[in-house]
Scaffold this active site. Structure first.
Site, PDB file in Angstrom:
ATOM      1  CG  ASN A  47      -0.418  -0.174   2.524  1.00  0.00           C
ATOM      2  OD1 ASN A  47       0.622  -0.804   2.681  1.00  0.00           O
ATOM      3  ND2 ASN A  47      -1.055   0.376   3.534  1.00  0.00           N
TER       4      ASN A  47
ATOM      5  CB  CYS B   5      -5.283  -1.310  -1.971  1.00  0.00           C
ATOM      6  SG  CYS B   5      -6.601  -0.516  -1.043  1.00  0.00           S
TER       7      CYS B   5
ATOM      8  CD  GLU C  86      -5.531  -5.872  -1.519  1.00  0.00           C
ATOM      9  OE1 GLU C  86      -5.001  -4.738  -1.385  1.00  0.00           O
ATOM     10  OE2 GLU C  86      -6.242  -6.386  -0.644  1.00  0.00           O
TER      11      GLU C  86
ATOM     12  CB  CYS D 247      -8.961  -4.431  -3.866  1.00  0.00           C
ATOM     13  SG  CYS D 247      -7.754  -3.106  -3.654  1.00  0.00           S
TER      14      CYS D 247
END
Ligand code: THU
Length: 134
Positions: A42, A53, A55, A89
């Site tokens: 992140n 984020c 991801e 996400c």
């Protein structure tokens, strides 16, 4: 690749997290069909809503390297319980594999695995099939 190896990659990239505002570091590792692993952490910003984020970083890295066939993603945080990807996400990941396997782990070793389709049911039903041309 084992879930544990994927988790290790997420643990490692988590150390690179830039999260001075929340103090909450997250690492993610995305596994492709070809066996390659792409990681992300992140990245926060003084303008809080610009936060990226872990991801999202992993997805961007994979695509930049020419990979889109995702099998699973490991997400690691120093939390009491494994953390689940946020709604944004989930949607981002569903674009590439609505049935992605999500492996969530804490730094102390608790692991939970769910399918993205459980976290975001019917994510792209009817849309991708009729509008997408890739
Ligand atoms: N965060 C992630 O990177 N991934 C998640 O799945 C949940 C939350 C980040 C965003 C923010 O920088 C910090 O964790 C606190 O919410």
């Amino acid at each position: 690749m084992s879930n544990q190896s994927l988790i290790s990659a997420a643990v490692s990239v988590r150390q690179k997290s830039y999260s001075p505002y929340s103090g909450f570091s997250v690492g993610a590792a995305l596994l492709t069909k070809s066996g390659d692993v792409f990681t992300g952490c992140n990245v926060e910003n003084i303008s809080y809503r610009l936060t990226i984020c872990a991801e999202q970083g992993a997805v961007a890295s994979a695509l930049a390297h020419g990979h889109r066939d995702f099998i699973s993603i490991a997400v690691v945080a120093d939390s009491k319980k494994p953390i689940v990807p946020c709604g944004a996400c989930r949607q981002l990941l569903a674009e590439f594999n609505p049935a992605l396997s999500i492996i969530m782990a804490t730094t102390s070793g608790e692991v939970e695995e769910v399918l993205l389709s459980e976290l975001l049911p019917r994510a792209t039903q009817g849309i991708l099939e009729s509008k997408r041309n890739v």
